[in-house]
Motif scaffolding. Structure first.
Motif, PDB file in Angstrom:
ATOM      1  N   UNK A  50       2.215  -2.163 -15.540  1.00 37.98           N
ATOM      2  CA  UNK A  50       0.869  -1.919 -15.014  1.00 37.98           C
ATOM      3  C   UNK A  50       0.268  -3.136 -14.320  1.00 37.98           C
ATOM      4  N   UNK A  51       1.028  -4.217 -14.212  1.00 35.46           N
ATOM      5  CA  UNK A  51       0.523  -5.484 -13.700  1.00 35.46           C
ATOM      6  C   UNK A  51       0.326  -5.425 -12.185  1.00 35.46           C
ATOM      7  N   UNK A  52      -0.921  -5.525 -11.762  1.00 34.74           N
ATOM      8  CA  UNK A  52      -1.238  -5.496 -10.329  1.00 34.74           C
ATOM      9  C   UNK A  52      -1.559  -6.880  -9.765  1.00 34.74           C
ATOM     10  N   UNK A  53      -1.447  -7.908 -10.580  1.00 38.43           N
ATOM     11  CA  UNK A  53      -1.789  -9.256 -10.112  1.00 38.43           C
ATOM     12  C   UNK A  53      -0.882  -9.679  -8.954  1.00 38.43           C
ATOM     13  N   UNK A  54      -1.508 -10.195  -7.909  1.00 39.30           N
ATOM     14  CA  UNK A  54      -0.775 -10.710  -6.752  1.00 39.30           C
ATOM     15  C   UNK A  54       0.197  -9.674  -6.202  1.00 39.30           C
ATOM     16  N   UNK A  55      -0.213  -8.415  -6.204  1.00 39.14           N
ATOM     17  CA  UNK A  55       0.637  -7.374  -5.628  1.00 39.14           C
ATOM     18  C   UNK A  55       0.609  -7.454  -4.116  1.00 39.14           C
ATOM     19  N   UNK A  56       1.775  -7.507  -3.510  1.00 39.91           N
ATOM     20  CA  UNK A  56       1.854  -7.590  -2.055  1.00 39.91           C
ATOM     21  C   UNK A  56       1.628  -6.232  -1.393  1.00 39.91           C
ATOM     22  N   UNK A  57       1.545  -5.168  -2.189  1.00 38.31           N
ATOM     23  CA  UNK A  57       1.145  -3.883  -1.634  1.00 38.31           C
ATOM     24  C   UNK A  57      -0.265  -4.007  -1.061  1.00 38.31           C
ATOM     25  N   UNK A  58      -1.048  -4.865  -1.691  1.00 37.28           N
ATOM     26  CA  UNK A  58      -2.411  -5.077  -1.191  1.00 37.28           C
ATOM     27  C   UNK A  58      -2.412  -5.668   0.214  1.00 37.28           C
ATOM     28  N   UNK A  59      -1.387  -6.445   0.567  1.00 36.19           N
ATOM     29  CA  UNK A  59      -1.299  -6.974   1.931  1.00 36.19           C
ATOM     30  C   UNK A  59      -1.135  -5.844   2.938  1.00 36.19           C
ATOM     31  N   UNK A  60      -0.386  -4.807   2.534  1.00 37.90           N
ATOM     32  CA  UNK A  60      -0.233  -3.635   3.397  1.00 37.90           C
ATOM     33  C   UNK A  60      -1.581  -2.936   3.556  1.00 37.90           C
ATOM     34  N   UNK A  61      -2.266  -2.747   2.434  1.00 38.88           N
ATOM     35  CA  UNK A  61      -3.564  -2.065   2.450  1.00 38.88           C
ATOM     36  C   UNK A  61      -4.564  -2.826   3.320  1.00 38.88           C
ATOM     37  N   UNK A  62      -4.620  -4.147   3.157  1.00 37.33           N
ATOM     38  CA  UNK A  62      -5.553  -4.955   3.946  1.00 37.33           C
ATOM     39  C   UNK A  62      -5.273  -4.841   5.438  1.00 37.33           C
TER      40      UNK A  62
END
Length: 440
Positions: A333-345
């Protein structure tokens, strides 16, 4: 081995400071053998543990309910321990420099409650020199005790792989080190209470600190090489997985694959090494360049998706994009420093508001960290594009028909876009059906 014998006889206690993805498994394992205190400054987290809930999913709710571990957020309880293990996160700042705040804060708490004759062992990833040059002075200042006389410090880098149920604390050789050589055997003996694979005794704390950052830097570099190949192969019109499958038929192939490199270890530790090397006048080249490549993969994938939307005749801002996965890796469940967020951004820069699905991620954490609202897979429909970002088993199990049902049923197959970042789908099945299919 005075402390070891006292622990075994339950005449003394061990304490773990920091009950996260790494600290919790360690604390649970020790609590099966000796009297153990599990301390975390976060009262909400401690209360969850007391209720038998494991938000990390590393050991599971049943293990939490059955453990004899004493959960507390009262720092005064640390006075009861003579062997203290520090397992707190070591993130990076926005400028990619180390953020030692969690370590120094925990160290001050320990120092204020440090009993004479104790051993303090750090597991948090740091650059060489932090334990002795930063932590020991804080312990002395806060406790009024003298290092080497009243207490001893050790370093034993954590090697737990979140979400991995095969390579666990008990089965991974533990590196141990000590600021005072005479106590190295004792530190090793204490860890051998739970680490069945045994210990490796490093000759110094700096060697142990360096071993940890090098382990993850090595993996980071290897993945960066594969990512660079994927970037080049994309321009060449070559499927990188086909190349890797062919290459891996050789006995000495390393087995690395391209992908998003996030989380709190591989995506962070190399920056600790680079920071200290540059402080000493050496500019890292390979490690820095590898980080640059890996940090850019999210943007590359997002741009690839946007190009596919345009190529298939869609207006990106009006497109329904679905991203499967948000955590930094599968089965955690660890979302820390997820690079998926780079896609979202990157997608948000084009006013694309993707739908995010992740059965493992915490809805609360997703919203707090990234401003993302999670959607149940059952509620997904009318997709124009699906991006598989994390290889959860729940996504691997999706059939051709189930994937198809997620799309806008009015779309022709050649207008349906799939980006398989983790290469978990049957490419042939979708390409034979005419889908616009791409994988990293």
């Amino acid at each position: 081995m005075e402390i070891y014998n006292k622990l075994i006889k339950k005449e003394a206690k061990l304490a773990v400071i920091g009950l996260g993805y790494v600290g919790m498994p360690i604390a649970i394992s020790f609590a099966k053998q000796i009297d153990t205190i599990g301390y975390d400054y976060n009262p909400k987290k401690v209360e969850l543990y007391k209720e038998g809930v494991d938000p990390t999913k590393e050991v599971g709710d049943d293990a939490i309910k059955e453990t004899d571990l004493e959960f507390t957020n009262d720092p005064a309880k640390l006075k009861e321990a003579c062997f203290l293990i520090v397992s707190v996160p070591t993130p990076i700042n926005h400028d990619k420099t180390p953020d030692l705040t969690p370590v120094t804060s925990a160290t001050r708490t320990i120092g204020q409650n440090l009993s004479k004759g104790s051993i303090v062992v750090y597991e948090s990833t740091v650059y060489p020199g932090v334990t002795e040059d930063v932590c020991i002075p804080i312990l002395e200042e806060e406790s009024g005790l003298t290092h080497g006389v009243d207490f001893v410090v050790g370093y034993s880098p954590e090697r737990i792989n979140p979400g991995d149920k095969v390579h666990t604390l008990e089965t991974i050789t533990k590196i141990v080190s000590s600021s005072i050589p005479e106590y190295l055997d004792e530190i090793g003996k204490v860890y051998e209470i739970v680490v069945k694979a045994g210990v490796h005794k490093a000759p110094s704390i700096k060697v142990a600190e360096a071993a940890k950052v090098v382990e993850n830097s090595q993996r980071d570099i290897n993945i960066a090489f594969m990512n660079e190949l994927a970037l080049a192969f994309d321009r060449m019109g070559i499927d990188s997985k086909d190349v890797i499958d062919a290459m891996n038929t050789k006995w000495n192939a390393l087995g690395f694959t391209p992908g998003l490199v996030g989380g709190h270890c591989i995506g962070v530790d190399p920056y600790y090494f680079v920071y200290q090397a540059e402080n000493l006048g050496y500019h890292s080249q390979i490690i820095s360049n590898g980080r640059q490549i890996n940090d850019g993969m999210g943007e590359f994938i997002a741009d690839k998706l946007i190009k596919e939307l345009i190529r298939t005749g869609k207006t990106p801002i009006d497109s329904n994009v679905v991203i499967l996965g948000l955590t930094f890796k599968e089965h955690t469940p660890d979302t820390r420093n997820s690079k998926v967020n780079d896609i979202i951004k990157r997608l948000r820069e084009y006013d694309i508001k993707p739908t995010i699905v992740d059965p493992w991620a915490s809805a609360e954490d997703a919203q707090a960290e990234y401003g993302v609202s999670l959607t149940d897979l059952a509620d997904v429909k009318d997709a124009d594009a699906i991006l598989l970002a994390v290889g959860h088993d729940e996504f691997k199990a999706l059939s051709f028909e189930e994937i198809t049902a997620l799309f806008n049923q009015d779309l022709a197959n050649d207008k349906r876009i799939i980006l398989d970042v983790k290469s978990i789908l049957n490419k042939k099945a979708f390409t034979d059906a005419g889908y616009s299919f791409w994988r990293l």
